[in-house]
Design a protein around this motif. Structure first.
Motif, PDB file in Angstrom:
ATOM      1  N   VAL A  11     -13.403 -37.167  -1.083  1.00 27.24           N
ATOM      2  CA  VAL A  11     -12.812 -35.978  -1.707  1.00 27.24           C
ATOM      3  C   VAL A  11     -13.905 -34.932  -1.918  1.00 27.24           C
ATOM      4  CG1 VAL A  11     -11.541 -35.078  -3.690  1.00 27.24           C
ATOM      5  CG2 VAL A  11     -11.039 -37.381  -2.835  1.00 27.24           C
ATOM      6  N   PRO A  13     -15.560 -31.860  -3.542  1.00 25.37           N
ATOM      7  CA  PRO A  13     -15.406 -31.322  -4.898  1.00 25.37           C
ATOM      8  C   PRO A  13     -15.252 -29.804  -4.937  1.00 25.37           C
ATOM      9  CG  PRO A  13     -17.721 -31.744  -4.456  1.00 25.37           C
ATOM     10  CD  PRO A  13     -16.970 -32.200  -3.236  1.00 25.37           C
ATOM     11  N   ASP A  66     -10.485 -31.208  -3.026  1.00 23.43           N
ATOM     12  CA  ASP A  66     -10.041 -31.264  -4.417  1.00 23.43           C
ATOM     13  C   ASP A  66      -9.244 -29.995  -4.750  1.00 23.43           C
ATOM     14  OD1 ASP A  66      -9.721 -32.023  -7.016  1.00 23.43           O
ATOM     15  OD2 ASP A  66     -11.765 -31.585  -7.639  1.00 23.43           O
ATOM     16  N   THR A  72     -11.066 -31.420 -12.204  1.00 25.68           N
ATOM     17  CA  THR A  72     -11.479 -32.830 -12.164  1.00 25.68           C
ATOM     18  C   THR A  72     -12.940 -32.917 -11.701  1.00 25.68           C
ATOM     19  OG1 THR A  72     -10.339 -32.834 -10.029  1.00 25.68           O
ATOM     20  CG2 THR A  72      -9.221 -33.928 -11.839  1.00 25.68           C
ATOM     21  N   SER A  75     -13.866 -35.929  -9.242  1.00 28.38           N
ATOM     22  CA  SER A  75     -12.963 -36.245  -8.118  1.00 28.38           C
ATOM     23  C   SER A  75     -13.723 -36.734  -6.889  1.00 28.38           C
ATOM     24  CB  SER A  75     -12.151 -35.001  -7.741  1.00 28.38           C
ATOM     25  OG  SER A  75     -13.042 -33.978  -7.307  1.00 28.38           O
ATOM     26  N   PRO A  78     -13.579 -41.149  -5.566  1.00 33.24           N
ATOM     27  CA  PRO A  78     -12.184 -41.629  -5.527  1.00 33.24           C
ATOM     28  C   PRO A  78     -12.043 -43.145  -5.591  1.00 33.24           C
ATOM     29  CG  PRO A  78     -12.897 -41.014  -3.322  1.00 33.24           C
ATOM     30  CD  PRO A  78     -13.992 -40.594  -4.258  1.00 33.24           C
ATOM     31  N   ARG A 100     -10.139 -37.783 -15.734  1.00 33.32           N
ATOM     32  CA  ARG A 100     -10.201 -38.468 -14.437  1.00 33.32           C
ATOM     33  C   ARG A 100      -8.817 -38.943 -13.983  1.00 33.32           C
ATOM     34  NH1 ARG A 100     -14.771 -42.032 -12.257  1.00 33.32           N
ATOM     35  NH2 ARG A 100     -13.722 -41.108 -10.475  1.00 33.32           N
ATOM     36  N   GLU A 103      -7.093 -37.200 -11.147  1.00 31.89           N
ATOM     37  CA  GLU A 103      -7.580 -37.382  -9.766  1.00 31.89           C
ATOM     38  C   GLU A 103      -6.556 -38.108  -8.888  1.00 31.89           C
ATOM     39  OE1 GLU A 103     -11.447 -39.293  -9.725  1.00 31.89           O
ATOM     40  OE2 GLU A 103     -12.065 -38.154 -11.488  1.00 31.89           O
ATOM     41  N   ARG A 104      -5.638 -38.842  -9.515  1.00 34.94           N
ATOM     42  CA  ARG A 104      -4.639 -39.590  -8.736  1.00 34.94           C
ATOM     43  C   ARG A 104      -3.622 -38.599  -8.178  1.00 34.94           C
ATOM     44  NH1 ARG A 104      -5.020 -43.451 -13.536  1.00 34.94           N
ATOM     45  NH2 ARG A 104      -3.363 -42.201 -14.448  1.00 34.94           N
ATOM     46  N   ARG A 105      -3.724 -38.349  -6.878  1.00 34.18           N
ATOM     47  CA  ARG A 105      -2.897 -37.295  -6.264  1.00 34.18           C
ATOM     48  C   ARG A 105      -2.123 -37.814  -5.058  1.00 34.18           C
ATOM     49  NH1 ARG A 105      -7.215 -33.396  -4.331  1.00 34.18           N
ATOM     50  NH2 ARG A 105      -5.482 -32.200  -3.507  1.00 34.18           N
TER      51      ARG A 105
END
Length: 310
Positions: A11, A13, A66, A72, A75, A78, A100, A103-105
């Motif tokens: 990911v 940033p 991100d 985040t 991020s 991950p 944090r 961050e779950r996307r």
């Protein structure tokens, strides 16, 4: 069952900085006297250079950008909130720091499916956050996938009961211990197992000095030896240079590569390098800003993809 994969998801940033919410018990983090924008810019440069290095040696790197709206700062790491498995299972983990959890996307999974990977089932442990119980993915859990063992140093971010539940769900033998580092003269728990140990196909890089209890240390050594791993011991000083935070991957020609940061690489002595290069090549990249502000390194930045192809 394979221990190593050719594909990692990373990911990039957009709001990287020292995360004030994780600094409480991540003693690897330090404040840089720089503006956050400057820190993020440097982190992006290190990230891009790292991705480019991995691709140049034949590792398949998927990159997700991100989202600035989410704010985040961590991020870039991950592997703490997600892990993938060869049966198509994906695990989602409860995170210690509130910022944090964002961050779950969904986009993460879209990138995988767009790249031809199959997700069969999502095992979601995130409800544990409501009870302040945490288990931060392959930061807290080191998987020996071939020998079906999972290593975990207990901490505020690695709950014993939830770790055992994970091991039951994913059919791993739990190897539980405590690992410490010296902070201002006190022995305090290491926040993530993956800063003090890395399990590769034929060897394990580990800071045995951080396991203060002799019985626990012997137990961990025996589990590694029983699995046929050569033990490459690092010192606590080397651990602080992120020499435990490494990940073995395989390239498109089937060559195993141990990925680490430049500071980790420079901290290794000739004997340790000789032991590692018996089994695989070393690839390292300068991650100084990311390590200093984020308190994590090369391994934390790569979410390994073990999913089957659709």
């Amino acid at each position: 069952m394979k221990q190593v994969t050719n594909t990692v998801l990373m990911v990039r940033p957009v709001a990287f900085r020292m995360n004030e919410q994780t600094a409480i018990n991540n003693y690897f983090q330090e404040d840089l006297a720089l503006k956050n924008e400057e820190i993020n810019k440097k982190a992006q440069q290190e990230f891009d250079q790292f991705v480019s290095k991995l691709k140049s040696v034949g590792v398949n790197v998927l990159v997700l950008d991100d989202d600035k709206e989410l704010d985040t700062p961590d991020s870039i790491f991950p592997n703490n909130w997600v892990s993938t498995h060869k049966n198509g299972n994906v695990a989602l983990y409860p995170m210690y720091a509130e910022n944090r959890r964002r961050e779950r996307r969904e986009e993460f999974f879209n990138v995988l499916e767009d790249s031809g990977f199959q997700i069969n089932n999502i095992v979601d442990y995130t409800e544990a956050e409501e009870e302040s119980i945490f288990l931060e993915g392959t930061g807290s859990i080191i998987l020996d996938r071939v020998n079906e063992k999972a290593y975990c140093a207990l901490s505020a971010r690695a709950d014993e009961d939830l770790f055992i539940e994970f091991c039951e769900d994913f059919e791993y033998l739990p190897v539980i211990f405590n690992a410490y580092q010296t902070v201002d003269g006190k022995r305090l728990p290491i926040y993530h197992t993956n800063v003090m140990m890395c399990v590769a196909e034929e060897f394990c890089v580990i800071c045995l000095d951080s396991i203060d209890d002799k019985k626990e240390r012997k137990f961990v050594i025996n589990q590694l030896k029983e699995s046929g791993k050569e033990i490459i011991a690092i010192s606590e000083k080397q651990m602080h240079q992120f020499a435990g935070n490494m990940l073995q991957v395989v390239n498109d020609k089937g060559v195993n590569i141990l990925v680490m940061s430049k500071s980790a690489h420079l901290s290794l002595n000739d004997g340790q390098i000789k032991s590692i290069t018996k089994y695989c090549e070393i690839v390292s990249s300068d991650l100084e800003t990311i390590e200093t502000c984020g308190g994590g390194s090369a391994r934390c930045m790569m979410a390994e993809i073990f999913l089957p192809k659709a």
